[in-house]
Motif scaffolding. Structure first.
Motif, short mmCIF file in Angstrom:
data_model
loop_
_atom_site.label_atom_id
_atom_site.label_comp_id
_atom_site.label_asym_id
_atom_site.label_seq_id
_atom_site.Cartn_x
_atom_site.Cartn_y
_atom_site.Cartn_z
N ALA A 28 0.83 -1.19 0.00
CA ALA A 28 0.00 0.00 0.00
C ALA A 28 0.86 1.24 0.00
O ALA A 28 1.87 1.31 0.69
CB ALA A 28 -0.90 0.01 1.23
N HIS A 102 -1.65 -6.49 6.71
CA HIS A 102 -1.58 -5.23 5.96
C HIS A 102 -2.95 -4.72 5.50
O HIS A 102 -3.03 -3.62 4.95
CB HIS A 102 -0.70 -5.41 4.72
CG HIS A 102 0.74 -5.67 5.03
ND1 HIS A 102 1.73 -4.73 4.81
CD2 HIS A 102 1.37 -6.76 5.52
CE1 HIS A 102 2.91 -5.24 5.16
NE2 HIS A 102 2.71 -6.48 5.59
N PHE A 103 -4.00 -5.49 5.71
CA PHE A 103 -5.31 -5.10 5.16
C PHE A 103 -6.42 -5.75 5.97
O PHE A 103 -6.17 -6.55 6.88
CB PHE A 103 -5.42 -5.52 3.69
CG PHE A 103 -5.22 -7.01 3.47
CD1 PHE A 103 -6.29 -7.89 3.51
CD2 PHE A 103 -3.95 -7.53 3.23
CE1 PHE A 103 -6.11 -9.26 3.32
CE2 PHE A 103 -3.75 -8.89 3.03
CZ PHE A 103 -4.84 -9.75 3.08
N ASP A 105 -10.33 -7.33 4.78
CA ASP A 105 -11.29 -7.51 3.69
C ASP A 105 -12.72 -7.29 4.18
O ASP A 105 -13.47 -8.22 4.44
CB ASP A 105 -11.15 -8.91 3.09
CG ASP A 105 -9.89 -9.06 2.26
OD1 ASP A 105 -9.41 -8.05 1.74
OD2 ASP A 105 -9.38 -10.19 2.14
N CYS A 123 -5.59 -8.84 11.00
CA CYS A 123 -5.98 -7.74 10.11
C CYS A 123 -5.24 -6.49 10.55
O CYS A 123 -4.66 -6.43 11.64
CB CYS A 123 -7.49 -7.52 10.12
SG CYS A 123 -8.08 -6.62 11.58
N ASP A 158 -1.17 1.86 5.76
CA ASP A 158 -2.01 0.89 5.05
C ASP A 158 -3.49 1.12 5.30
O ASP A 158 -4.30 1.08 4.37
CB ASP A 158 -1.66 -0.53 5.50
CG ASP A 158 -0.45 -1.12 4.79
OD1 ASP A 158 0.00 -0.52 3.80
OD2 ASP A 158 0.04 -2.17 5.22
N HIS A 164 -7.34 -1.03 1.29
CA HIS A 164 -6.87 -1.93 2.34
C HIS A 164 -7.89 -2.00 3.47
O HIS A 164 -7.70 -2.76 4.41
CB HIS A 164 -5.52 -1.47 2.88
CG HIS A 164 -4.37 -1.93 2.04
ND1 HIS A 164 -3.35 -2.70 2.52
CD2 HIS A 164 -4.10 -1.73 0.73
CE1 HIS A 164 -2.49 -2.96 1.55
NE2 HIS A 164 -2.92 -2.37 0.45
N GLY A 172 -9.06 -6.40 -3.03
CA GLY A 172 -8.79 -4.99 -2.79
C GLY A 172 -8.61 -4.19 -4.06
O GLY A 172 -7.81 -3.25 -4.10
N HIS A 191 -6.26 -1.04 -7.56
CA HIS A 191 -5.43 -1.01 -6.36
C HIS A 191 -4.12 -0.27 -6.61
O HIS A 191 -3.71 0.58 -5.82
CB HIS A 191 -5.15 -2.44 -5.89
CG HIS A 191 -4.54 -2.51 -4.53
ND1 HIS A 191 -5.27 -2.86 -3.41
CD2 HIS A 191 -3.28 -2.29 -4.09
CE1 HIS A 191 -4.48 -2.84 -2.35
NE2 HIS A 191 -3.26 -2.49 -2.74
#
Length: 291
Positions: A28, A102-103, A105, A123, A158, A164, A172, A191
């Motif tokens: 990101a 890093h993210f 969903d 997450c 991020d 993210h 993403g 993205h």
């Protein structure tokens, strides 16, 4: 694999690079975005916090990643991406356990909920909270605190890249082919545009984002907590990231979306604000953990 920091090219050079290669790094905000978030934070923390950050990062060799430096806040901001490909002597990923950190969903077309995306703490928002707690613990091993600092600096960046924090079961936006201004046909994806091309244009448009902000501005932007910021970024993903390329963000995504120049100009202030939010909120968390 050696991690090499890219020098941010000018847009004319970017066009040349894009024509030659369309691969985008799996990170990101790429380097420039993360470094800008970190530098905003550094400019807005208390002096005691700034000194504590520098003291911790002086021990970044404890991380055992000479390929990926973390001796300054700018270097630390990209450390978490740089270490992704590192392997141990047996060829096993050293940091594979952190991939999902890093993210998160969170589907933009369902009610906002972090319970499933953040199951077992895997997450970005859960890890931000964990890293702050680790930094507050002065009895934790110094290596763990240095690593928590590097992760925290990166993960707050991020969280403020909308894709993210919210998506449509399309990785993403990685599965969404996209045309960006004159860079076409659809060689990019949604993205990578928000990670790099749009972020870089936003950061370089207008006055520098790296400055000391008035106390009232800092307080307003940094209000709330990690859950509030997650919800806000998720909403930006719905309303702006997908909403700018689709009349109904929750309709089936077309095979290709287009961000023309007028659309990009409207998105620049939004992308710029996300970087600003990331930096000032990171400053708040660092003050809470180290100040």
């Amino acid at each position: 694999m050696t991690c090499i920091r890219r020098v941010r090219p000018g847009f004319a050079v970017l066009a040349t690079l894009l024509a030659a290669s369309v691969a985008a790094p799996a990170s990101a905000y790429w380097e420039y975005g993360h470094q800008t978030v970190a530098r905003i934070a550094e400019a807005n923390v208390r002096p005691k916090t700034r000194a504590a950050i520098r003291d911790l990062l002086r021990h970044s060799d404890l991380l055992g990643t000479p390929e990926c430096k973390a001796g300054t806040i700018a270097d630390a901001s990209v450390w978490a991406d740089c270490v992704k490909p590192l392997k141990d002597a047996n060829g096993k990923s050293r940091f594979g356990y952190a991939y999902t950190w890093h993210f998160q969903d969170v589907n933009i077309c369902h009610p906002f909920d972090l319970m499933v995306p953040c199951k077992d703490g895997n997450c970005v928002s859960a890890q931000i909270t964990r890293d702050v707690a680790l930094l507050k613990n002065r009895h934790a091993p110094e290596k763990d605190r240095v690593q928590a600092l590097a992760f925290l600096i990166h993960f707050v960046g991020d969280l403020h890249q909308p894709l993210h924090a919210g998506e449509k079961e399309d990785k993403g936006g990685n599965d969404v082919k996209a045309v960006y201004g004159s860079y076409g046909p659809a060689r990019l994806n949604l993205h990578s545009i928000w990670d790099g091309y749009l972020a870089e244009r936003a950061i370089t448009t207008g006055p520098s984002l790296v400055r000391r902000y008035p106390a009232a501005v800092r307080a307003k932007i940094a209000a709330g907590d990690v859950t509030d910021w997650s919800r806000e970024s998720w909403q930006v993903a719905h309303d702006v990231t997908y909403g700018s390329v689709m009349a109904d963000p929750c309709a089936p995504t077309p095979a290709r979306v287009t961000l023309d120049e007028p659309t990009i100009e409207k998105l620049v202030p939004v992308a710029r604000l996300e970087v600003e939010r990331g930096g000032l909120r990171l400053a708040k968390l660092l003050d809470a953990a180290l100040g």
